[in-house]
Write an enzyme that holds these catalytic residues in place. Structure first.
Site, PDB file in Angstrom:
ATOM      1  N   GLY A   1       8.043   7.292  -2.096  1.00  0.00           N
ATOM      2  CA  GLY A   1       8.713   7.134  -0.806  1.00  0.00           C
ATOM      3  C   GLY A   1       9.139   5.706  -0.509  1.00  0.00           C
TER       4      GLY A   1
ATOM      5  CB  THR B   1      -0.954   0.019   1.208  1.00  0.00           C
ATOM      6  OG1 THR B   1      -0.204   0.213   2.408  1.00  0.00           O
ATOM      7  CG2 THR B   1      -1.769  -1.268   1.296  1.00  0.00           C
ATOM      8  N   GLY B   2       0.427   2.298  -0.653  1.00  0.00           N
ATOM      9  CA  GLY B   2       1.255   3.502  -0.785  1.00  0.00           C
ATOM     10  C   GLY B   2       2.525   3.204  -1.561  1.00  0.00           C
TER      11      GLY B   2
ATOM     12  CE1 TYR C   1       3.243   9.181  10.865  1.00  0.00           C
ATOM     13  CE2 TYR C   1       5.039   9.675  12.370  1.00  0.00           C
ATOM     14  CZ  TYR C   1       4.564   9.024  11.244  1.00  0.00           C
ATOM     15  OH  TYR C   1       5.396   8.214  10.509  1.00  0.00           O
TER      16      TYR C   1
ATOM     17  CG  ASN D   1       1.859   6.644  -4.753  1.00  0.00           C
ATOM     18  OD1 ASN D   1       1.363   6.089  -3.780  1.00  0.00           O
ATOM     19  ND2 ASN D   1       2.003   7.944  -4.822  1.00  0.00           N
TER      20      ASN D   1
HETATM   21  N1  LIG Z   1       9.790   8.989   6.279  1.00  0.00           N
HETATM   22  C1  LIG Z   1      10.104   8.663   7.512  1.00  0.00           C
HETATM   23  O1  LIG Z   1      11.061   9.192   8.109  1.00  0.00           O
HETATM   24  C2  LIG Z   1       9.301   7.591   8.226  1.00  0.00           C
HETATM   25  C3  LIG Z   1       9.743   7.200   9.506  1.00  0.00           C
HETATM   26  C4  LIG Z   1       9.030   6.216  10.175  1.00  0.00           C
HETATM   27  C5  LIG Z   1       7.914   5.649   9.579  1.00  0.00           C
HETATM   28  N2  LIG Z   1       7.498   6.054   8.349  1.00  0.00           N
HETATM   29  C6  LIG Z   1       6.311   5.417   7.779  1.00  0.00           C
HETATM   30  O2  LIG Z   1       6.602   4.969   6.471  1.00  0.00           O
HETATM   31  C7  LIG Z   1       5.383   4.847   5.720  1.00  0.00           C
HETATM   32  C8  LIG Z   1       5.586   5.427   4.337  1.00  0.00           C
HETATM   33  O3  LIG Z   1       5.783   6.830   4.468  1.00  0.00           O
HETATM   34  P1  LIG Z   1       6.829   7.666   3.577  1.00  0.00           P
HETATM   35  O4  LIG Z   1       7.833   8.212   4.529  1.00  0.00           O
HETATM   36  O5  LIG Z   1       7.245   6.898   2.405  1.00  0.00           O
HETATM   37  O6  LIG Z   1       5.895   8.917   3.190  1.00  0.00           O
HETATM   38  P2  LIG Z   1       5.324   9.466   1.802  1.00  0.00           P
HETATM   39  O7  LIG Z   1       6.448   9.701   0.840  1.00  0.00           O
HETATM   40  O8  LIG Z   1       4.468  10.619   2.180  1.00  0.00           O
HETATM   41  O9  LIG Z   1       4.440   8.258   1.258  1.00  0.00           O
HETATM   42  C9  LIG Z   1       3.239   7.920   1.902  1.00  0.00           C
HETATM   43  C10 LIG Z   1       2.444   6.987   1.014  1.00  0.00           C
HETATM   44  O10 LIG Z   1       1.177   6.743   1.646  1.00  0.00           O
HETATM   45  C11 LIG Z   1       0.159   7.048   0.707  1.00  0.00           C
HETATM   46  N3  LIG Z   1      -1.097   7.498   1.302  1.00  0.00           N
HETATM   47  C12 LIG Z   1      -1.327   8.577   2.077  1.00  0.00           C
HETATM   48  N4  LIG Z   1      -2.636   8.700   2.317  1.00  0.00           N
HETATM   49  C13 LIG Z   1      -3.251   7.669   1.671  1.00  0.00           C
HETATM   50  C14 LIG Z   1      -4.591   7.262   1.511  1.00  0.00           C
HETATM   51  N5  LIG Z   1      -5.617   7.958   2.032  1.00  0.00           N
HETATM   52  N6  LIG Z   1      -4.858   6.151   0.793  1.00  0.00           N
HETATM   53  C15 LIG Z   1      -3.848   5.458   0.212  1.00  0.00           C
HETATM   54  N7  LIG Z   1      -2.565   5.794   0.295  1.00  0.00           N
HETATM   55  C16 LIG Z   1      -2.276   6.908   1.021  1.00  0.00           C
HETATM   56  C17 LIG Z   1       0.758   8.160  -0.151  1.00  0.00           C
HETATM   57  O11 LIG Z   1       0.004   8.319  -1.346  1.00  0.00           O
HETATM   58  P3  LIG Z   1      -0.044   9.767  -2.090  1.00  0.00           P
HETATM   59  O12 LIG Z   1       1.291   9.920  -2.743  1.00  0.00           O
HETATM   60  O13 LIG Z   1      -1.189   9.638  -3.041  1.00  0.00           O
HETATM   61  O14 LIG Z   1      -0.284  10.796  -1.049  1.00  0.00           O
HETATM   62  C18 LIG Z   1       2.137   7.592  -0.363  1.00  0.00           C
HETATM   63  O15 LIG Z   1       2.116   6.578  -1.332  1.00  0.00           O
HETATM   64  C19 LIG Z   1       4.308   5.551   6.557  1.00  0.00           C
HETATM   65  O16 LIG Z   1       3.501   4.573   7.196  1.00  0.00           O
HETATM   66  C20 LIG Z   1       5.108   6.330   7.595  1.00  0.00           C
HETATM   67  O17 LIG Z   1       4.386   6.500   8.796  1.00  0.00           O
HETATM   68  C21 LIG Z   1       8.181   7.012   7.652  1.00  0.00           C
END
Ligand SMILES: NC(=O)c1ccc[n+]([C@@H]2O[C@H](COP(=O)([O-])OP(=O)(O)OC[C@H]3O[C@@H](n4cnc5c(N)ncnc54)[C@H](OP(=O)(O)O)[C@@H]3O)[C@@H](O)[C@H]2O)c1
Length: 300
Positions: A18, A13-14, A170, A16
């Site tokens: 990151g 999921t997600g 969060y 697309n």
């Molecule tokens: N980045 C960090 O430092 C970090 C640290 C710890 C944990 N995480 C976790 O890692 C995971 C991925 O996050 P990321 O850092 O890669 O952030 P990101 O680049 O913002 O990617 C988030 C992903 O989730 C999708 N998403 C958001 N809302 C959604 C919805 N309503 N329905 C379906 N998909 C949705 C986004 O789609 P869109 O592009 O369409 O918005 C995107 O594909 C998250 O669970 C986050 O909590 C991240």
């Protein structure tokens, strides 16, 4: 991977952008058939084209908006129809509210709804297929930020209507991911399906940058204190999304982790949880409350 064996199927999921994109691409490069769940058709299609280009293998897009039960149910129905087996489900999609409060179609605060309630519903809908496909794995992408809710979930105000602070909200949603992992691992014990949670670490992605579509229904929270420059100065350099995806890929594929379930990994390693996060009673309480919320929005 054996050239004649059917490719294992992973749903990300997600997928697309990151961490999710790099997880899907990394699995595809290892010979998996990946199914990207993404809410935006164009961004999802671009990502899938790039995954196919990089891996030379099959990758599909199925539309998924975790802020809508109708979309989650449609996604699950499509996946169950198209894929006779599911080897791995990576619940990766998530958001950090970035100073804005908005609600999902069913009226849940966005972080709670998208990061916790949606994946709970989705996993439940795919559960039987995962069990039939066993050995199978569920990977739950949580965060070390769960520690920013040191006294646990606000059970009296799970939707944060009375008090809203982006980091707190969060953190609670990521604590909810850990609780979900505890209970699901226990429920699936002995079925051949393992469930583990992971903190990918601090990764350079678009997390915390609210998307236009979400902002359209959001209310800015003017009283929220901005992060101090001192706090920001203490943040380490973020790692690349590819490095951030490595722990999810390991949890999805590593033969050494075949029997490991109900464990929280900090990056690549099993890690101790805070007493609040390790509390199975609180985990069960959230599970029961979530089931009650789901039951109040039945499929039509
Ligand atoms: N980045 C960090 O430092 C970090 C640290 C710890 C944990 N995480 C976790 O890692 C995971 C991925 O996050 P990321 O850092 O890669 O952030 P990101 O680049 O913002 O990617 C988030 C992903 O989730 C999708 N998403 C958001 N809302 C959604 C919805 N309503 N329905 C379906 N998909 C949705 C986004 O789609 P869109 O592009 O369409 O918005 C995107 O594909 C998250 O669970 C986050 O909590 C991240």
């Amino acid at each position: 991977m054996d050239g004649d064996a059917p490719r294992p199927v992973a749903i990300v999921t997600g997928g697309n952008t990151g961490i999710g994109f790099e997880t899907a691409a990394g699995l595809a490069e290892r010979g998996w058939h990946v199914v990207v769940g993404a809410r935006d058709e164009r961004r999802g299609a671009d990502a899938v084209a790039e995954i196919r280009r990089r891996s030379g293998g099959p990758a599909d897009l199925v539309r998924l908006d975790l802020a809508s039960f109708a979309s989650i149910r449609e996604f699950a129905a499509t996946v169950l129809d198209r894929y006779p087996r599911i080897d791995v489900l990576v619940n990766n999609a998530g958001l950090a509210p970035g100073g804005h409060r908005w609600e999902t179609a069913e009226g849940f605060e966005a972080a709670f709804g998208v990061n916790h309630v949606g994946p709970h519903l989705l996993t439940g809908l795919l559960r039987d297929r995962l069990v039939e496909s066993g050995p199978a794995r569920v990977v739950v992408v949580s965060s070390g930020a769960y520690r920013a809710a040191p006294d646990g979930l606000c059970f009296h105000d799970l939707q944060h209507r009375d008090e809203f602070h982006s980091l707190r909200v969060y953190a609670e949603s990521k604590l909810a991911n850990i609780y979900f992992t505890h209970v699901l691992a226990r429920e699936l014990a002995g079925t051949g399906v393992t469930v583990n949670a992971v903190n990918p670490g601090y990764v350079a992605t678009q997390l915390g940058q609210p998307r236009e579509a979400d902002l359209a229904r959001a209310v800015a929270m003017p009283k929220e204190p901005a992060a101090s420059s001192a706090a920001l100065a203490n943040l380490p350099e973020p790692m690349s999304p590819a490095r951030g995806a490595a722990p999810s890929i390991t949890l999805a594929t590593s033969p050494e982790l075949a029997g490991t379930t109900g464990v929280y990994f900090d990056r690549g390693r099993p890690a101790a949880l805070s007493p609040v996060a390790a509390d199975l009673g609180l985990a069960q309480r959230l599970w029961d409350e979530t089931e009650r919320l789901l039951a109040s929005h039945p499929a039509h």
